[in-house]
Design an enzyme around this catalytic site. Structure first.
Site, short mmCIF file in Angstrom:
data_model
loop_
_atom_site.label_atom_id
_atom_site.label_comp_id
_atom_site.label_asym_id
_atom_site.label_seq_id
_atom_site.Cartn_x
_atom_site.Cartn_y
_atom_site.Cartn_z
N GLU A 300 -8.14 -8.27 0.54
CA GLU A 300 -7.81 -7.78 -0.77
C GLU A 300 -9.08 -8.06 -1.78
OE1 GLU A 300 -5.39 -5.45 -1.01
OE2 GLU A 300 -5.01 -5.94 0.93
N TRP A 303 -11.46 -5.44 -1.33
CA TRP A 303 -10.98 -4.03 -1.87
C TRP A 303 -11.32 -4.12 -3.15
CZ3 TRP A 303 -9.49 0.72 -0.65
CH2 TRP A 303 -8.79 0.80 0.65
N TRP A 332 -2.21 20.74 -12.10
CA TRP A 332 -1.25 19.71 -12.60
C TRP A 332 -0.19 20.43 -13.66
CZ3 TRP A 332 -2.41 15.83 -9.50
CH2 TRP A 332 -3.38 15.62 -8.99
N ASN A 367 1.77 -4.57 -6.21
CA ASN A 367 0.88 -3.65 -5.62
C ASN A 367 1.72 -2.41 -4.84
OD1 ASN A 367 -1.77 -2.67 -4.89
ND2 ASN A 367 -1.06 -3.18 -2.86
N TRP A 385 -3.51 12.66 -12.39
CA TRP A 385 -3.60 11.20 -12.24
C TRP A 385 -3.94 10.41 -13.62
CZ3 TRP A 385 -8.65 9.22 -12.28
CH2 TRP A 385 -9.59 10.12 -12.19
N TRP A 408 -5.60 4.60 -8.42
CA TRP A 408 -5.12 5.95 -8.97
C TRP A 408 -5.52 7.02 -8.10
CZ3 TRP A 408 -0.78 7.41 -11.34
CH2 TRP A 408 -0.22 6.51 -11.83
#
Ligand SMILES: Cc1cc2nc3c(=O)[nH]c(=O)nc-3n(C[C@H](O)[C@H](O)[C@H](O)COP(=O)(O)OP(=O)(O)OC[C@H]3O[C@@H](n4cnc5c(N)ncnc54)[C@H](O)[C@@H]3O)c2cc1C
Length: 488
Positions: A300, A303, A332, A367, A385, A408
């Site tokens: 993580e 990441w 959208w 998360n 988003w 996102w």
């Protein structure tokens, strides 16, 4: 101070690195200068432009207040200046350097585009008066740009990035740097000086900032988060006791199984090196193998590294652009009412509502649930988003542009290495799998506390609780069709 110091007077410019221990810029400045002061410059207008909200800024200011006290104990003054925008920083710092007779400035590098532009302008401005500025690698484990593919490009996919990271840098144990010593003789620093603009340079951290309502509760906590370096170190220590169970339990929001270090990492009350060092020490210096929980947690941290490196390599990410340009054409929906219901936790989908209320009440969201609510907004409600990204920036105490944008764009299938557009999370299945008894839902959605058994995930008509805002199967189909058409 050691006779080897290269400069007479140094200034450490603190930003998102609010700690004494393992602070590269502070460490170098303490070694390199006979006399030392620190400065923090608040730019609330730019922070607002960057959508940084009250939780993040309140926490940052609370951490700063604590740090100022700690630096005071070591006889290192910490100055504070409130400006409006980043564009005012180069001239202000130049004036301050002149007035305080500074010989060198030290800071830790920041990687969002506007921050990089500001830092280049500061370097130029101070060069004109012969004051060098050194930016150090500190926010990430290794410098962005240092991990490249065979053809010299930035990695766009996580797994090969991780592999390359471990192969290049896996041998380092990330030994943290010590805090600076207390200084007996640190010269004379004025209590304040006049600087052109609305505010003077002072040695107190204010309780208010233009355009922000800073929130601090009794004991100085922000939404229940204890600020500062000591609280961060305690949390890391506590987490080290349960890290072995991380892989098995991290996806269950009702269990306190993740580190909850993100607010501290983002304000810099703890460094990512300190985190990596703790984990490596408990895993015989191995990034993979050994304890599954530790290896998973270290993954993580990679990441986080990946998204920061990506933002540095692709500045368009800082310009509200999707990584995949064709996704600009997603139709959208623009449904403001639906968006509002999502922000308020009143969609009628319990796991989504519980998550959004956790965000509102604590400034943090688990998360797994960040993925669930982001998928729900962008796929089921087909809402851009960027609306969700902005809402998170405004409400998270741990808001971080790179990780937030990365998360996102991952969920919306607009990013690199994102979830494929045809794999849409079903919030009801996620709920059953990761909150099987509904404990988390009941904690945050009191209207549903009386609902028994599996009904908690998709309740029958319940007083005071809305009916679902959409049919998840139909809206899933609509999203897949909308994305599929982009290919044509
Ligand atoms: C839509 C979305 C938005 C997000 N926004 C943010 C954000 O604004 N700020 C933020 O710090 N994280 C963000 N994340 C990533 C992740 O959700 C949080 O870092 C994590 O929940 C923080 O809790 P923790 O400290 O207990 O993490 P742990 O599980 O204990 O992980 C340790 C640390 O690793 C890093 N990390 C963990 N997961 C990720 C990830 N997926 N991406 C990048 N870094 C990660 C964080 O620094 C975290 O503190 C987002 C994820 C998604 C899906």
């Amino acid at each position: 101070m050691s006779g080897k110091a290269a400069f007479a007077r140094g200034l450490v410019w603190l930003r998102s690195d609010l700690r004494l221990h393992d602070n590269t810029a502070l460490h170098r400045a303490a070694k390199g200068c006979r006399e030392l002061a620190a400065i923090f410059i608040a730019c609330p207008k730019t922070w607002r432009d960057h959508e940084e909200g009250e939780p993040l800024v309140s926490f940052r200011m609370a951490c700063l207040r604590e740090l100022q006290e700690e630096m005071g104990k070591r006889n290192i003054p910490l100055y504070f200046l409130e400006l409006g925008e980043f564009s005012q920083v180069p001239a202000a710092l130049r004036q301050i350097a002149e007035k305080l007779s500074i010989d060198a400035v030290y800071a830790n590098a920041e990687y969002p585009l506007d921050e990089q532009r500001r830092d280049r302008a500061v370097r130029e401005s101070l060069r004109e008066i012969d004051v060098p500025v050194e930016y150090a690698t500190d926010r990430t484990l290794v410098p962005p740009g240092s991990i490249r593919t065979g053809s010299g490009e930035a990695y766009k996919v996580f797994t090969p990035f991780k592999r390359a990271f471990i192969s290049q840098y896996g041998g380092d144990s990330y030994q943290p740097l010590p805090a600076p010593h207390s200084r007996k003789d640190n010269g004379d620093w004025p209590a304040w000086i006049e600087v052109q603009g609305p505010n003077n340079l002072v040695q107190t951290v204010p309780d208010s900032l233009a355009g922000y309502e800073l929130s601090a509760e009794r004991g100085g906590t922000v939404l229940g988060w204890q600020p500062g370096e000591r609280a961060a170190a305690r949390r890391l220590d506590e987490f080290s006791e349960i890290i072995d169970g991380y892989e098995d339990e991290r996806d269950f929001p009702a269990i306190d199984a993740t580190s909850r270090l993100s607010p501290y990492l983002n304000s810099g009350a703890i460094s990512v090196r300190q985190c990596a060092h703790m984990a490596l020490e408990h895993n015989n210096d191995r990034w993979s193998g050994g304890s599954d929980g530790i290896a998973c947690w270290l993954g993580e941290l990679i990441w986080r590294e990946f998204y920061t490196h990506l933002m540095d390599a692709y500045p368009r990410l800082c310009m509200h652009k999707p990584f995949k340009p064709e996704t600009e054409r997603v139709p959208w929906s623009g449904d403001e009412l639906a968006f509002r219901r999502w922000t308020l936790g009143k969609t009628g989908v319990p796991i989504v509502d519980a998550a959004m209320r956790q965000l509102e009440q604590t400034g943090w969201m688990h998360n797994r649930l960040r993925m669930v609510v982001a998928s729900f907004l962008t796929k089921n409600l087909l809402i851009d988003w960027r609306w969700g990204e902005r809402h998170f920036m405004n409400n998270l105490v741990d808001a971080d542009f790179a990780s937030n944008n990365g998360g996102w764009q991952w969920a919306a299938s607009t990013g690199t290495d994102a979830v494929p557009y045809f794999r849409v999370f079903n919030p009801y299945s996620q709920s059953k799998k990761f909150d099987p008894r509904g404990d988390f839902i009941r904690r945050f959605v009191p209207e549903l506390r009386g609902v028994r058994g599996d009904d908690i995930h998709c309740p029958p008509d319940t007083p005071d609780y809305p009916r679902p805002i959409c049919d998840v199967k139909e809206t899933r189909k609509r999203a897949i069709e909308a994305f599929a058409q982009l290919k044509g």
